[in-house]
Design a protein around this motif. Structure first.
Motif, PDB file in Angstrom:
ATOM      1  N   PRO A 199       0.812  -1.232   0.000  1.00 14.91           N
ATOM      2  CA  PRO A 199       0.000   0.000   0.000  1.00 14.91           C
ATOM      3  C   PRO A 199       0.841   1.277   0.000  1.00 14.91           C
ATOM      4  N   GLN A 200       1.947   1.280   0.753  1.00 17.28           N
ATOM      5  CA  GLN A 200       2.820   2.462   0.763  1.00 17.28           C
ATOM      6  C   GLN A 200       3.486   2.664  -0.591  1.00 17.28           C
ATOM      7  N   MET A 201       3.867   1.565  -1.233  1.00 17.95           N
ATOM      8  CA  MET A 201       4.450   1.670  -2.565  1.00 17.95           C
ATOM      9  C   MET A 201       3.469   2.317  -3.543  1.00 17.95           C
ATOM     10  N   VAL A 202       2.240   1.851  -3.506  1.00 16.49           N
ATOM     11  CA  VAL A 202       1.222   2.373  -4.416  1.00 16.49           C
ATOM     12  C   VAL A 202       0.968   3.851  -4.135  1.00 16.49           C
ATOM     13  N   GLN A 203       0.932   4.225  -2.870  1.00 21.88           N
ATOM     14  CA  GLN A 203       0.692   5.624  -2.512  1.00 21.88           C
ATOM     15  C   GLN A 203       1.795   6.529  -3.052  1.00 21.88           C
ATOM     16  N   LEU A 204       3.050   6.099  -2.900  1.00 17.69           N
ATOM     17  CA  LEU A 204       4.165   6.904  -3.421  1.00 17.69           C
ATOM     18  C   LEU A 204       4.125   6.975  -4.944  1.00 17.69           C
ATOM     19  N   TRP A 205       3.729   5.877  -5.571  1.00 22.15           N
ATOM     20  CA  TRP A 205       3.621   5.868  -7.037  1.00 22.15           C
ATOM     21  C   TRP A 205       2.551   6.841  -7.517  1.00 22.15           C
ATOM     22  N   THR A 206       1.420   6.897  -6.829  1.00 27.09           N
ATOM     23  CA  THR A 206       0.341   7.818  -7.220  1.00 27.09           C
ATOM     24  C   THR A 206       0.746   9.279  -7.038  1.00 27.09           C
ATOM     25  N   GLN A 207       1.800   9.510  -6.254  1.00 24.31           N
ATOM     26  CA  GLN A 207       2.297  10.869  -6.061  1.00 24.31           C
ATOM     27  C   GLN A 207       3.281  11.291  -7.157  1.00 24.31           C
ATOM     28  N   GLY A 208       3.561  10.369  -8.088  1.00 24.06           N
ATOM     29  CA  GLY A 208       4.381  10.726  -9.232  1.00 24.06           C
ATOM     30  C   GLY A 208       5.734  10.045  -9.313  1.00 24.06           C
ATOM     31  N   LEU A 209       6.096   9.233  -8.323  1.00 30.59           N
ATOM     32  CA  LEU A 209       7.376   8.525  -8.368  1.00 30.59           C
ATOM     33  C   LEU A 209       7.290   7.357  -9.336  1.00 30.59           C
ATOM     34  N   GLN A 210       8.363   7.121 -10.066  1.00 30.71           N
ATOM     35  CA  GLN A 210       8.357   6.074 -11.091  1.00 30.71           C
ATOM     36  C   GLN A 210       8.913   4.748 -10.591  1.00 30.71           C
ATOM     37  N   VAL A 211       9.748   4.780  -9.558  1.00 33.32           N
ATOM     38  CA  VAL A 211      10.301   3.568  -8.955  1.00 33.32           C
ATOM     39  C   VAL A 211      10.193   3.691  -7.444  1.00 33.32           C
ATOM     40  N   VAL A 212       9.599   2.684  -6.823  1.00 33.37           N
ATOM     41  CA  VAL A 212       9.548   2.609  -5.360  1.00 33.37           C
ATOM     42  C   VAL A 212      10.115   1.250  -4.987  1.00 33.37           C
ATOM     43  N   GLU A 213      11.189   1.250  -4.199  1.00 37.49           N
ATOM     44  CA  GLU A 213      11.888   0.004  -3.927  1.00 37.49           C
ATOM     45  C   GLU A 213      12.035  -0.257  -2.444  1.00 37.49           C
ATOM     46  N   GLY A 214      11.992  -1.545  -2.097  1.00 37.23           N
ATOM     47  CA  GLY A 214      12.237  -1.948  -0.731  1.00 37.23           C
ATOM     48  C   GLY A 214      13.729  -1.907  -0.424  1.00 37.23           C
ATOM     49  N   LEU A 250      24.379   0.008  -4.546  1.00 32.54           N
ATOM     50  CA  LEU A 250      23.252  -0.917  -4.414  1.00 32.54           C
ATOM     51  C   LEU A 250      23.205  -1.614  -3.067  1.00 32.54           C
ATOM     52  N   LYS A 251      23.995  -1.183  -2.127  1.00 34.02           N
ATOM     53  CA  LYS A 251      24.035  -1.865  -0.837  1.00 34.02           C
ATOM     54  C   LYS A 251      22.652  -1.888  -0.191  1.00 34.02           C
ATOM     55  N   ASN A 252      22.224  -3.095   0.196  1.00 28.64           N
ATOM     56  CA  ASN A 252      20.931  -3.341   0.856  1.00 28.64           C
ATOM     57  C   ASN A 252      19.727  -3.077  -0.045  1.00 28.64           C
ATOM     58  N   HIS A 253      19.948  -2.876  -1.334  1.00 22.18           N
ATOM     59  CA  HIS A 253      18.818  -2.816  -2.256  1.00 22.18           C
ATOM     60  C   HIS A 253      18.248  -4.220  -2.440  1.00 22.18           C
ATOM     61  N   SER A 254      17.077  -4.305  -3.011  1.00 23.50           N
ATOM     62  CA  SER A 254      16.431  -5.602  -3.212  1.00 23.50           C
ATOM     63  C   SER A 254      15.689  -5.602  -4.540  1.00 23.50           C
ATOM     64  N   ASP A 255      15.183  -6.779  -4.916  1.00 18.79           N
ATOM     65  CA  ASP A 255      14.361  -6.891  -6.123  1.00 18.79           C
ATOM     66  C   ASP A 255      12.903  -6.533  -5.854  1.00 18.79           C
ATOM     67  N   PHE A 256      12.579  -6.169  -4.630  1.00 22.54           N
ATOM     68  CA  PHE A 256      11.220  -5.787  -4.246  1.00 22.54           C
ATOM     69  C   PHE A 256      10.989  -4.348  -4.698  1.00 22.54           C
ATOM     70  N   LYS A 257      10.363  -4.175  -5.882  1.00 20.42           N
ATOM     71  CA  LYS A 257      10.230  -2.846  -6.474  1.00 20.42           C
ATOM     72  C   LYS A 257       8.867  -2.675  -7.137  1.00 20.42           C
ATOM     73  N   LEU A 258       8.377  -1.457  -7.085  1.00 21.14           N
ATOM     74  CA  LEU A 258       7.242  -1.040  -7.911  1.00 21.14           C
ATOM     75  C   LEU A 258       7.802  -0.206  -9.050  1.00 21.14           C
ATOM     76  N   LEU A 259       7.436  -0.564 -10.275  1.00 23.35           N
ATOM     77  CA  LEU A 259       7.913   0.132 -11.461  1.00 23.35           C
ATOM     78  C   LEU A 259       6.737   0.697 -12.241  1.00 23.35           C
ATOM     79  N   ASP A 260       6.814   1.962 -12.565  1.00 21.23           N
ATOM     80  CA  ASP A 260       5.822   2.571 -13.452  1.00 21.23           C
ATOM     81  C   ASP A 260       5.944   1.942 -14.838  1.00 21.23           C
ATOM     82  N   LYS A 261       4.862   2.023 -15.614  1.00 23.00           N
ATOM     83  CA  LYS A 261       4.868   1.392 -16.939  1.00 23.00           C
ATOM     84  C   LYS A 261       5.976   1.946 -17.837  1.00 23.00           C
TER      85      LYS A 261
END
Length: 318
Positions: free
Chosen positions: A106-121, A152-163
């Motif tokens: 839900p937080q990922m989706v909220q940030l995406w609706t605010q205009g961000l193109q990538v939201v990552e864990g 990329l330290k502590n980045h993950s594959d858990f990401k929301l990507l805009d189209k």
């Protein structure tokens, strides 16, 4: 209404997928004005993963299963999932083992609706990893950052990507892919959500240290040619060392203080041959990667007999 696809790559998750999927679905039910779809990409599982998913599918009408012919690797599974999700307004990539917390969606989706193109864990704590595994991970990220100038330290594959990000990623032609590195390299506007990696409750990880080591080499070589320049540096260094030793030997010869024996010669040959073998090995690995690229074989092949018809319709619509 916005369309979001959840892409979940799986491999031999028969013991856990029926327990984890309801929890993932529950995190999606409280999102208004979102048309959800779940696409599970089976990366050539050899257990009953596909059978279990086929049993679960009538319970979840928004679930599709895309089966690859064999185990092509997680990167290929993610790529296949993204290619078959281009119709969505956004795509979320996550693991099925709940070590990517679904409650962050839900937080990922909220940030995406605010205009961000990538939201990552972003991992603030790596969970129950051993000290050796943590050391290996930190060493990889340090070397990767040093050679590629990407942090990329502590980045993950858990990401929301805009189209837009999904289409750009899928249009990149390279075969040796490193998902989190490529997303970072593209430079779209992004935000990070911190999370602590929870303990895996069911099943076991299929990632061995040997697989992780191979994956690390592929990631580094896909983003940096610095190692090839390092070979040149070692060549110059070995020449200087050889020149110095030769000068010392000639000086002692002319001064009449040369000592008989082959120690210096043996050490010099050992030093030079070691550098040459390392150099040839590195060059060979890069040539092998180039060979993989120029063959232009597909990243994956789909087993449509095991995949659902809904997936076939999506593919035809692209």
């Amino acid at each position: 209404m916005k369309k979001i696809t959840l892409v979940i790559p799986v491999f031999n998750e028969a013991l856990a997928i029926d327990k984890h999927l309801p929890i993932i679905v529950e995190s999606l039910t409280h999102q208004p004005h979102i048309d959800w779809h779940i696409l599970i990409v089976d990366d050539g599982s050899t257990d009953a993963t596909v059978t279990t998913l086929q049993v679960l599918q009538p319970t979840y009408p928004h679930l599709s299963v895309l089966c690859l012919n064999r185990n092509f690797g997680k990167e290929a599974a993610i790529y296949a999932g993204l290619q078959h999700s281009r119709h969505a307004d956004a795509v979320i990539v996550m693991d099925s083992d709940l070590q990517h917390p679904p409650e962050l969606i839900p937080q990922m989706v909220q940030l995406w609706t605010q205009g961000l193109q990538v939201v990552e864990g972003y991992k603030v704590e790596r969970g129950q990893e051993t000290w050796f595994s943590r050391w290996l991970a930190n060493s990889f990220y340090f070397i990767f950052s040093l050679l590629s100038n990407l942090e990329l330290k502590n980045h993950s594959d858990f990401k929301l990507l805009d189209k837009t990000v999904v289409h750009t990623y899928c249009d990149l032609p390279e075969r040796n892919r490193f998902f989190r590195g490529m997303v970072q390299w593209m430079g779209f506007t992004s935000a990070q959500l911190p999370f602590t990696v929870p303990a895996r409750q069911h099943g076991t990880s299929t990632w061995s240290r040997l697989k992780l080591l191979k994956y690390s080499f592929t990631a580094i070589m896909a983003f940096s040619s610095t190692l090839l320049y390092l070979v040149t540096f070692l060549g110059v260094l070995s020449f200087c060392v050889g020149l110095l030793i030769s000068g010392i030997a000639l000086y002692k010869k002319f001064m009449g203080s040369a000592i008989g024996g082959f120690t210096t010669v043996i050490l010099l040959i050992f030093f030079m041959s070691s550098i040459l073998m390392i150099a040839l090995g590195l060059i060979g690995v890069y040539i092998a990667k180039i060979y993989d690229e120029v063959k232009c074989r597909p990243h994956y092949l789909i087993n449509w007999r095991k995949s659902t018809m809904q997936n076939q319709q999506h593919d035809d619509a692209l």
